[in-house]
Design an enzyme around this catalytic site. Structure first.
Site, PDB file in Angstrom:
ATOM      1  N   GLY A   8      44.232  34.322  39.119  1.00  0.00           N
ATOM      2  CA  GLY A   8      44.129  35.761  39.274  1.00  0.00           C
ATOM      3  C   GLY A   8      45.435  36.367  39.748  1.00  0.00           C
ATOM      4  O   GLY A   8      45.452  37.386  40.437  1.00  0.00           O
ATOM      5  N   LEU A  59      38.555  29.901  33.683  1.00  0.00           N
ATOM      6  CA  LEU A  59      37.846  29.392  34.866  1.00  0.00           C
ATOM      7  C   LEU A  59      36.426  28.935  34.547  1.00  0.00           C
ATOM      8  O   LEU A  59      35.856  28.122  35.272  1.00  0.00           O
ATOM      9  CB  LEU A  59      37.809  30.465  35.956  1.00  0.00           C
ATOM     10  CG  LEU A  59      38.983  30.492  36.933  1.00  0.00           C
ATOM     11  CD1 LEU A  59      38.814  31.639  37.909  1.00  0.00           C
ATOM     12  CD2 LEU A  59      39.105  29.183  37.689  1.00  0.00           C
ATOM     13  N   LEU A  80      41.608  33.980  43.320  1.00  0.00           N
ATOM     14  CA  LEU A  80      41.488  35.430  43.396  1.00  0.00           C
ATOM     15  C   LEU A  80      40.978  36.000  42.069  1.00  0.00           C
ATOM     16  O   LEU A  80      41.040  37.206  41.841  1.00  0.00           O
ATOM     17  CB  LEU A  80      42.849  36.058  43.719  1.00  0.00           C
ATOM     18  CG  LEU A  80      43.649  35.422  44.857  1.00  0.00           C
ATOM     19  CD1 LEU A  80      44.975  36.147  45.038  1.00  0.00           C
ATOM     20  CD2 LEU A  80      42.862  35.418  46.156  1.00  0.00           C
ATOM     21  N   ALA A  81      40.485  35.129  41.209  1.00  0.00           N
ATOM     22  CA  ALA A  81      40.104  35.538  39.867  1.00  0.00           C
ATOM     23  C   ALA A  81      38.651  36.005  39.815  1.00  0.00           C
ATOM     24  O   ALA A  81      37.920  35.951  40.803  1.00  0.00           O
ATOM     25  CB  ALA A  81      40.337  34.389  38.888  1.00  0.00           C
ATOM     26  N   GLN A  83      35.625  38.839  37.916  1.00  0.00           N
ATOM     27  CA  GLN A  83      35.354  40.268  37.789  1.00  0.00           C
ATOM     28  C   GLN A  83      35.477  40.923  39.170  1.00  0.00           C
ATOM     29  O   GLN A  83      34.888  40.462  40.133  1.00  0.00           O
ATOM     30  CB  GLN A  83      33.933  40.436  37.219  1.00  0.00           C
ATOM     31  CG  GLN A  83      33.687  41.735  36.451  1.00  0.00           C
ATOM     32  CD  GLN A  83      33.558  42.938  37.358  1.00  0.00           C
ATOM     33  OE1 GLN A  83      34.542  43.645  37.575  1.00  0.00           O
ATOM     34  NE2 GLN A  83      32.380  43.178  37.889  1.00  0.00           N
ATOM     35  N   SER A 125      34.023  38.592  49.964  1.00  0.00           N
ATOM     36  CA  SER A 125      33.991  40.053  49.996  1.00  0.00           C
ATOM     37  C   SER A 125      33.038  40.573  51.055  1.00  0.00           C
ATOM     38  O   SER A 125      31.947  40.027  51.248  1.00  0.00           O
ATOM     39  CB  SER A 125      33.563  40.600  48.633  1.00  0.00           C
ATOM     40  OG  SER A 125      33.356  41.992  48.689  1.00  0.00           O
ATOM     41  N   GLU A 127      31.360  43.069  50.676  1.00  0.00           N
ATOM     42  CA  GLU A 127      30.186  43.564  49.952  1.00  0.00           C
ATOM     43  C   GLU A 127      28.972  42.664  50.191  1.00  0.00           C
ATOM     44  O   GLU A 127      27.836  43.112  50.092  1.00  0.00           O
ATOM     45  CB  GLU A 127      30.483  43.649  48.458  1.00  0.00           C
ATOM     46  CG  GLU A 127      31.476  44.729  48.080  1.00  0.00           C
ATOM     47  CD  GLU A 127      30.879  46.131  48.116  1.00  0.00           C
ATOM     48  OE1 GLU A 127      29.678  46.274  47.809  1.00  0.00           O
ATOM     49  OE2 GLU A 127      31.615  47.067  48.459  1.00  0.00           O
ATOM     50  N   TYR A 149      27.878  42.150  41.901  1.00  0.00           N
ATOM     51  CA  TYR A 149      29.158  41.624  42.381  1.00  0.00           C
ATOM     52  C   TYR A 149      28.982  40.935  43.729  1.00  0.00           C
ATOM     53  O   TYR A 149      29.462  39.811  43.942  1.00  0.00           O
ATOM     54  CB  TYR A 149      30.155  42.775  42.506  1.00  0.00           C
ATOM     55  CG  TYR A 149      31.453  42.421  43.196  1.00  0.00           C
ATOM     56  CD1 TYR A 149      32.508  41.855  42.490  1.00  0.00           C
ATOM     57  CD2 TYR A 149      31.641  42.671  44.562  1.00  0.00           C
ATOM     58  CE1 TYR A 149      33.705  41.543  43.118  1.00  0.00           C
ATOM     59  CE2 TYR A 149      32.833  42.365  45.190  1.00  0.00           C
ATOM     60  CZ  TYR A 149      33.858  41.801  44.470  1.00  0.00           C
ATOM     61  OH  TYR A 149      35.043  41.486  45.095  1.00  0.00           O
ATOM     62  N   HIS A 179      40.767  46.733  50.670  1.00  0.00           N
ATOM     63  CA  HIS A 179      42.210  46.751  50.872  1.00  0.00           C
ATOM     64  C   HIS A 179      42.869  47.250  49.587  1.00  0.00           C
ATOM     65  O   HIS A 179      42.493  46.869  48.497  1.00  0.00           O
ATOM     66  CB  HIS A 179      42.740  45.381  51.274  1.00  0.00           C
ATOM     67  CG  HIS A 179      42.317  44.263  50.370  1.00  0.00           C
ATOM     68  ND1 HIS A 179      41.022  43.790  50.326  1.00  0.00           N
ATOM     69  CD2 HIS A 179      43.014  43.532  49.470  1.00  0.00           C
ATOM     70  CE1 HIS A 179      40.935  42.814  49.445  1.00  0.00           C
ATOM     71  NE2 HIS A 179      42.133  42.639  48.906  1.00  0.00           N
ATOM     72  N   ARG A 184      46.755  48.866  42.772  1.00  0.00           N
ATOM     73  CA  ARG A 184      45.343  49.006  42.394  1.00  0.00           C
ATOM     74  C   ARG A 184      45.237  49.669  41.014  1.00  0.00           C
ATOM     75  O   ARG A 184      45.891  50.673  40.754  1.00  0.00           O
ATOM     76  CB  ARG A 184      44.600  49.872  43.406  1.00  0.00           C
ATOM     77  CG  ARG A 184      43.927  49.121  44.519  1.00  0.00           C
ATOM     78  CD  ARG A 184      42.797  48.262  44.036  1.00  0.00           C
ATOM     79  NE  ARG A 184      42.036  47.710  45.165  1.00  0.00           N
ATOM     80  CZ  ARG A 184      41.519  46.500  45.176  1.00  0.00           C
ATOM     81  NH1 ARG A 184      41.682  45.704  44.138  1.00  0.00           N
ATOM     82  NH2 ARG A 184      40.830  46.079  46.211  1.00  0.00           N
TER      83      ARG A 184
END
Length: 318
Positions: A8, A59, A80-81, A83, A125, A127, A149, A179, A184
């Site tokens: 990623g 991956l 870091l890959a 969606q 995350s 999330e 996610y 972050h 971005r």
């Protein structure tokens, strides 16, 4: 010289992490599904493209993962890959689960299969926590994911914990809160806000349509956060860490700060659009970075206002 493999590397965090590791005299490899066709625009923006070796890797294909690991022989792997959009995950839940959880599992299994002493970092995350209105989330807070996610990230987190305990692999997860940076992409709401505000200030746009601006998040600076990833793999013992600033602000606060940087009142330009609301969303996301500070010596240097100001400055100079 240590060798790091960043899965990623073309994303925001991958590019900043590559920059950090190069400063620390690492040989850095990065992967993309089709490396010869990938622009690696973020690496080019940071002036790093010619200093990075790249390899094509899928991956979701164990054989592909194993081939790259055998070729690169990394000391450290940073995953870091996958969606990266919460909003998009509602439209692509299967792809989200496969790319995040399946990809993480293949990396862990490849490390186990080779028997190499590779240290592994996994991007978790905030999330996963869901709503945290009453108490800031730390490493002991239960997960209550509210998006495909977040479900995928939670599953990957437990894969990492299982491989660490069952197979004694040096594997860590960083439970990162929001972050941002100028790298971005436009699909993220912070960059959408900055780009629109700058366009409005320059007379190129009149209104900005946003969803729920009452949500509250902990916003940090991406170059700060990638330093925590590096520090986790330098610690003697593998563990999981919450990474955040410890300050929570509403999206409305972020919007107001961005527009204020441009001498504008956001209320004159922002329209709340019900069609942009998510099926389910986190109302309040609040984190406690105490463990990262105590064990890693990591502290966020930049907070929400700093992030907004730096993103506006970068947008105006682009």
């Amino acid at each position: 010289m240590k060798t790091a493999l960043i899965c990623g590397i073309s994303g925001q965090d991958g590019a900043y992490l590559a920059d950090l590791l190069l400063q620390k005299d690492y040989q850095v490899w990065g992967t993309s599904r089709d490396a010869p066709m990938c622009s690696f625009s973020n690496l080019k923006q940071l002036g790093l493209r010619d200093r990075i070796k790249v390899a094509s890797m899928s991956l979701n294909d164990f054989r592909s993962v194993l081939q790259v690991i055998n070729k690169v022989q990394p000391d450290e792997i940073y995953n870091l890959a996958g969606q990266t959009s919460v909003g998009l995950s509602f439209e692509l839940p299967v792809e989200t689960m496969e790319s995040i959880n399946g990809g993480t599992l293949n990396l862990l299994e490849a490390i186990r299969f080779t028997g190499a002493q590779i240290k592994f970092y996994n991007a978790g995350s905030s999330e996963c926590f869901g709503n945290t209105p009453d108490q800031a989330a730390d490493e002991m807070t239960p997960f209550r994911p509210r998006s495909p996610y977040a479900v995928a990230k939670a599953a990957a987190f437990w894969q990492v914990a299982n491989y660490r305990e069952a197979y004694k692999i040096f594997a860590c997860s960083g439970i990162l809160f929001n972050h941002d940076s100028p790298l971005r992409p436009q699909r993220f709401v912070t960059q959408k806000i900055v780009s629109a505000a700058c366009a409005i200030a320059q007379g190129q746009q009149d209104k900005l349509h946003l969803g729920n601006t009452r949500i509250q998040r902990d916003w940090g600076w991406a170059p700060d956060f990638v330093e925590s990833m590096y520090l986790m793999l330098q610690h003697p013992d593998p563990d999981d860490y919450v990474v955040c600033t410890g300050e929570t602000h509403s999206l409305e606060d972020f919007v107001a700060e961005v527009f204020a940087c441009l001498g504008l009142d956001w209320r004159d330009h922002v329209i709340t659009d019900q069609s942009l609301f998510r099926p389910t969303d986190i109302a309040v996301s609040c984190g406690n970075p105490h463990k990262a500070k105590e064990k890693l010596g990591w502290v966020a240097r930049y907070k929400m206002k700093d992030v907004a100001q730096q993103m506006v400055k970068a947008s105006l100079n682009s």
